[in-house]
Design a protein around this motif. Structure first.
Motif, PDB file in Angstrom:
ATOM      1  N   VAL A  40      -8.651   4.539 -13.026  1.00 51.68           N
ATOM      2  CA  VAL A  40      -8.271   3.566 -12.005  1.00 51.68           C
ATOM      3  C   VAL A  40      -9.407   2.593 -11.744  1.00 51.68           C
ATOM      4  CG1 VAL A  40      -7.621   3.276  -9.585  1.00 51.68           C
ATOM      5  CG2 VAL A  40      -6.700   5.168 -10.887  1.00 51.68           C
ATOM      6  N   VAL A  93       1.492   4.586  -9.247  1.00 52.07           N
ATOM      7  CA  VAL A  93       0.493   5.260 -10.089  1.00 52.07           C
ATOM      8  C   VAL A  93       1.161   6.442 -10.800  1.00 52.07           C
ATOM      9  CG1 VAL A  93      -1.637   6.630 -10.083  1.00 52.07           C
ATOM     10  CG2 VAL A  93      -1.513   4.525  -8.738  1.00 52.07           C
ATOM     11  N   ARG A  95      -5.180  -2.439  -1.853  1.00 52.29           N
ATOM     12  CA  ARG A  95      -3.876  -1.799  -2.065  1.00 52.29           C
ATOM     13  C   ARG A  95      -4.041  -0.328  -2.430  1.00 52.29           C
ATOM     14  NH1 ARG A  95      -0.286  -6.306  -2.848  1.00 52.29           N
ATOM     15  NH2 ARG A  95      -1.228  -7.833  -1.477  1.00 52.29           N
ATOM     16  N   GLU A  96      -5.287   0.112  -2.641  1.00 54.08           N
ATOM     17  CA  GLU A  96      -5.507   1.510  -2.997  1.00 54.08           C
ATOM     18  C   GLU A  96      -5.386   2.380  -1.736  1.00 54.08           C
ATOM     19  OE1 GLU A  96      -9.581  -0.127  -2.061  1.00 54.08           O
ATOM     20  OE2 GLU A  96      -7.892  -0.833  -3.227  1.00 54.08           O
ATOM     21  N   THR A  97      -4.960   3.616  -1.931  1.00 58.73           N
ATOM     22  CA  THR A  97      -4.864   4.583  -0.839  1.00 58.73           C
ATOM     23  C   THR A  97      -5.456   5.893  -1.324  1.00 58.73           C
ATOM     24  OG1 THR A  97      -2.700   5.414  -1.539  1.00 58.73           O
ATOM     25  CG2 THR A  97      -2.700   3.548   0.014  1.00 58.73           C
ATOM     26  N   ARG A 155       0.815  -1.229   0.000  1.00 56.81           N
ATOM     27  CA  ARG A 155       0.000   0.000   0.000  1.00 56.81           C
ATOM     28  C   ARG A 155       0.843   1.271   0.000  1.00 56.81           C
ATOM     29  NH1 ARG A 155      -5.415   0.111   1.501  1.00 56.81           N
ATOM     30  NH2 ARG A 155      -5.078   2.025   2.665  1.00 56.81           N
ATOM     31  N   ALA A 187      -2.967   7.499  -3.629  1.00 57.15           N
ATOM     32  CA  ALA A 187      -2.886   6.887  -4.961  1.00 57.15           C
ATOM     33  C   ALA A 187      -4.059   7.343  -5.834  1.00 57.15           C
ATOM     34  CB  ALA A 187      -2.868   5.365  -4.852  1.00 57.15           C
ATOM     35  N   LEU A 188      -5.238   7.395  -5.247  1.00 57.32           N
ATOM     36  CA  LEU A 188      -6.415   7.831  -6.002  1.00 57.32           C
ATOM     37  C   LEU A 188      -6.314   9.302  -6.370  1.00 57.32           C
ATOM     38  CD1 LEU A 188      -9.175   5.879  -4.043  1.00 57.32           C
ATOM     39  CD2 LEU A 188      -8.006   5.223  -6.168  1.00 57.32           C
ATOM     40  N   THR A 226       1.861   2.244  -3.541  1.00 52.80           N
ATOM     41  CA  THR A 226       0.863   2.365  -4.613  1.00 52.80           C
ATOM     42  C   THR A 226       0.858   3.734  -5.269  1.00 52.80           C
ATOM     43  OG1 THR A 226      -0.500   0.696  -3.516  1.00 52.80           O
ATOM     44  CG2 THR A 226      -1.565   2.004  -5.217  1.00 52.80           C
ATOM     45  N   THR A 247     -10.362  -0.277  -8.867  1.00 51.62           N
ATOM     46  CA  THR A 247      -9.974  -0.710  -7.527  1.00 51.62           C
ATOM     47  C   THR A 247     -11.047  -1.607  -6.920  1.00 51.62           C
ATOM     48  OG1 THR A 247     -11.039   1.145  -6.414  1.00 51.62           O
ATOM     49  CG2 THR A 247      -8.754   1.472  -7.092  1.00 51.62           C
ATOM     50  N   ILE A 292      -5.604  -1.325  -9.553  1.00 49.42           N
ATOM     51  CA  ILE A 292      -4.963  -1.449  -8.251  1.00 49.42           C
ATOM     52  C   ILE A 292      -5.632  -2.614  -7.534  1.00 49.42           C
ATOM     53  CG2 ILE A 292      -4.448  -0.352  -6.047  1.00 49.42           C
ATOM     54  CD1 ILE A 292      -4.623   2.357  -7.500  1.00 49.42           C
TER      55      ILE A 292
END
Length: 142
Positions: A112, A79, A96-98, A72, A101-102, A75, A114, A92
Motif C-alpha cells: 500500500v 482494498v 482516504r486511508e483508514t 474513506r 484498510a491498512l 476504502t 498512502t 490509496i
C-alpha cells in the motif's frame, strides 16, 4: 518506492463519482504516459469518454495495480476487492486511508502507498501538483 508504483503498465482507477470526484486527472495522465488505465466507478457509465467498469472482475484484463480514491468508509472494502482480484499493489489517495484498510492490506499481502496525491507522480511540467511535489520533496514526504 512510490515512484516504482508508477513503473507498472496497467492500472485500475477506482472512484465513486456519486460521492466524491473521480480521480480523473491521475487517470488521464496515466493514459497520456502510455499506461493501460481502466476506470472503475459503479455510479457512472463513462469517464473522459471511456466506458467505466463496476468492479475489478469486469475489467478486460487483470491489472497490476489499483489507485483508490473512494470515500474513506469504502476504502477497506476496495482494498479487499483488489486483493480478491489478485492485485498486490494499491495506491490509496491521501486522506482516504483508514486503519481498517491498512489492516486488510497487511492481512492480504497488498503493498500500500498512502499519504500522497497520485497526480504528483503523474503530472509532468509546471502545475499545482509539481509545486506540491517540490514541497513534499523538501519535507521528506515524497
Amino acid at each position: 518506492p512510490r515512484e516504482q508504483f508508477w513503473e507498472k503498465s496497467s492500472f485500475a482507477f477506482v472512484g465513486l463519482s456519486s460521492a466524491k470526484p473521480f480521480p480523473a486527472l491521475s487517470f488521464g495522465q496515466a493514459k497520456k504516459l502510455g499506461k493501460q488505465a481502466f476506470p472503475i466507478d459503479p455510479s457512472v457509465t463513462h469517464i473522459q469518454g471511456d466506458k467505466t467498469f463496476a468492479d475489478f472482475g469486469s475489467l478486460p484484463i487483470k491489472v497490476e495495480a489499483a489507485v483508490l480514491e473512494v470515500p474513506r468508509e469504502e476504502t477497506a472494502r476496495w482494498v479487499a476487492l483488489a486483493a480478491d482480484a489478485g492485485i498486490t499493489s494499491v495506491w490509496i489517495h491521501m486522506n482516504r486511508e483508514t486503519p481498517e484498510a491498512l489492516a486488510v492490506a497487511k492481512e492480504r499481502g497488498v503493498e500500500v502507498f498512502t499519504g500522497s496525491c497520485a497526480a504528483m507522480y503523474l503530472v509532468k511540467g509546471p502545475s499545482y501538483h509539481s509545486l506540491h511535489k517540490w514541497a513534499n520533496k523538501l519535507s521528506g514526504k515524497y
